[in-house]
Structures are given as structure tokens and as C-alpha cells.
Design an enzyme around this catalytic site. Sequence first.
Site, PDB file in Angstrom:
ATOM      1  N   TRP A 188       0.816  -1.279  -0.013  1.00 35.51           N
ATOM      2  CA  TRP A 188       0.040  -0.069  -0.162  1.00 35.51           C
ATOM      3  C   TRP A 188       0.855   1.340  -0.038  1.00 35.51           C
ATOM      4  O   TRP A 188       0.510   2.266  -0.917  1.00 35.51           O
ATOM      5  CB  TRP A 188      -0.795  -0.043   1.218  1.00 35.51           C
ATOM      6  CG  TRP A 188      -1.817   1.182   1.465  1.00 35.51           C
ATOM      7  CD1 TRP A 188      -2.305   1.727   0.244  1.00 35.51           C
ATOM      8  CD2 TRP A 188      -2.550   1.381   2.619  1.00 35.51           C
ATOM      9  NE1 TRP A 188      -3.417   2.576   0.859  1.00 35.51           N
ATOM     10  CE2 TRP A 188      -3.460   2.530   2.191  1.00 35.51           C
ATOM     11  CE3 TRP A 188      -2.689   1.201   3.667  1.00 35.51           C
ATOM     12  CZ2 TRP A 188      -4.391   3.096   3.024  1.00 35.51           C
ATOM     13  CZ3 TRP A 188      -3.341   1.821   4.722  1.00 35.51           C
ATOM     14  CH2 TRP A 188      -4.537   2.636   4.285  1.00 35.51           C
ATOM     15  N   HIS A 224      13.033  -4.188   4.149  1.00 29.24           N
ATOM     16  CA  HIS A 224      12.250  -4.555   5.296  1.00 29.24           C
ATOM     17  C   HIS A 224      13.764  -4.650   6.244  1.00 29.24           C
ATOM     18  O   HIS A 224      13.743  -5.176   7.445  1.00 29.24           O
ATOM     19  CB  HIS A 224      11.988  -5.837   5.069  1.00 29.24           C
ATOM     20  CG  HIS A 224      10.328  -6.191   4.380  1.00 29.24           C
ATOM     21  ND1 HIS A 224       9.354  -5.623   4.581  1.00 29.24           N
ATOM     22  CD2 HIS A 224      10.325  -7.208   3.536  1.00 29.24           C
ATOM     23  CE1 HIS A 224       8.670  -5.889   4.006  1.00 29.24           C
ATOM     24  NE2 HIS A 224       9.238  -6.943   3.222  1.00 29.24           N
TER      25      HIS A 224
END
Length: 313
Positions: A72, A125
Site C-alpha cells: 500500500w 524490510h
Amino acid sequence: KLLAESEFNQECKELLSSLPKDKSFFAEYLYQYEGFWYPPNLLEGVLYSQKHFQARDSDIIVVSSPKSGTTWLKALVFALIYRQDYQTPLESHPLLDNNPHTLVPFVEGFNFHTQDTSPGIFSTHIPLGSLPESIKDSPCKLVYCCRNPKDAFVSLWHFMKRLALKEMAGCTMEEMVRGFCRGSSVYGPFWDHALEYWKESRENPGKVLFVMYEEMREQPREWVKRIAEFLECSFTKEEIDNGVLEDIIKLCSLENLSKLEVNQKGKLVNGMETKAFFREGEIGGWRDTLTPLLAEEIDKTTEEKLIGSSFRF
Ligand code: A3P
């Protein structure tokens, strides 16, 4: 180049054999490197990026723990930055034909060289302490997306089931919760990951913006405006009056992205099905999956991890 590659592979092998490892459901083993746990292929990507990723001052990096809203936020940042180029984004826009992961490569994904636009938009990440030095040292900006640990865990559980890795066969949710709480999970410990970036966002608010998935779901207008301000591309009054902000929110919504053909039938270069990245996007959806006992286990870890910090999920 080939020599450099084989040297790199050899270095990785040597490093892996010296690291603590733990049996896992993501790969045969997870390896602990600089305090965080990785399957070998992802760790290789991290090491490669530490060696070769060169951040430019104008770069923007979307950071998250897996399943915390990465897809998103990639879509939103891409749509924000290129909004001048696509005046009718709901009709014609790269996000209508490309999965957000295709448009915004991972720093640790080996293919960051493919991003040659300015500013470069990347995602990662990688925990704060292990970021490539050039990201830490340059004025490039980081937007961190965090999510309630129980929803992030449940999202990971469903994602792993969809990927159907052979290591997942026979894995029970109890075992996976236990691993998650111990920190032995992809890019775990989840809490340490979030806390480090949260602290950095307080100490260095021009460098890191810390965003909660839940808050973005509840107040997308406010948060998208705030992200734009942080990235120094604030909405003008004219843009707001013309519905540009609303269009971006609609374009990047779960409802819109998940129904696109590219996100229903597409595959990423690594072979992953794009539809695996879209599910329910619910706040508190963990209630449908976690037993009260397992939820309590995660809550207990959360409580312990937050001792001494004013951060709350
Ligand atoms: P759920 O599994 O709870 O539905 P990531 O992108 O970090 O892999 O996270 C995936 C989670 O974000 C999934 O949560 C997915 O449904 C949700 N998601 C994906 N695209 C989204 C969007 N455009 N808006 C809101 N949530 C989205």
C-alpha cells in the site's frame, strides 16, 4: 563481474556458516545477523545491498516489517511523487498495469539497479542498524509503516500458507506464534524492528516518518497529506480542490488495486503471485484466526518489549 559474483557467493557461504541458526518454516533455517533473523536468500540480498546500494540524496525508501502495509505504502508514495505526470490516475496510471512491487524495487532485492528515476523510490524490510551505510549517511528520506503485531502475524500466516513452501507443511500456528514471539521470523524480532525506527523518527523527524497502518486506514486523507509534506511535495489548495488527493487514495485503495488484472493474475519476477499481497486489510482481523491463548502470547511479548518505551502499537 563473474568473479565478483562468485567471490560474493563464497563470502556469503562463509558468513552463513558462522551465524546462529534456527529451524524455521520460511526456509530450512533462519540465520541471525546483526540481531535479526533471515532466510539465506534474503540475507544474501541484505549483504549485497550493504556492499553495493548507493543511495542518492533525493531517494525515498519505504520501510516496513513484512505484512505491515508495504504494498500500500509503495503505491501511495509512487502515486504521490508522480502525480503531475498522470492527471487522470483512475483512467491511466502505471499502478493500473503494474503491481506496486514492480514499480518500487526492494533495496535487498538485487534488482535495485533497475530504478533509474529521480527521485528513486525503493523499499526495504532491513532493520535500521543494518541499512546500507549510504542510506544512513545521505539525506534520503525513510517512511516506516508499522502495524499491530497480531494483525501483522496473522497476515504473515495467511501469506505463508498461500506461498505453500515445503517448509510450511505441517507447521502449526502455535509453532509459528512461538517463533514470532522469540523473534525467529523473517526480519524479526518484529518489535525491535519497529522500536528502532520509532526511536529514530523521534530523534530525527526529518529523516524518518513513522506511520501506523491502522491510522492510515482510519484517516487516509490526513496521513497521505502528512506523507506528502514529509516528502516535500505537499498538496496545494488547488490540488485538494481538484480532487487530486482523493484520486490518489482511491487509486491506491485495497478495493481498487486488488481487482486489477495485474494483481489478480500477475506474477512478480521472482515468481510470486501478485494476488498474495492483497487480502482483507482489516484492523483487528486477527480475531478470526488467533485463539485467545495465542493472542495472549503475542500480547505478553508486546508488553515485555515495550517496557521502558513510550511507544504503543
Ligand atoms: P491482510 O493480510 O491483513 O489482509 P504487505 O504489503 O506489507 O505485504 O502487507 C500485506 C497486508 O496489507 C495484507 O493485510 C493486505 O491485505 C494489506 N494491503 C495490501 N494492499 C493494501 C492497500 N492498498 N490498502 C490497504 N491494505 C492493503
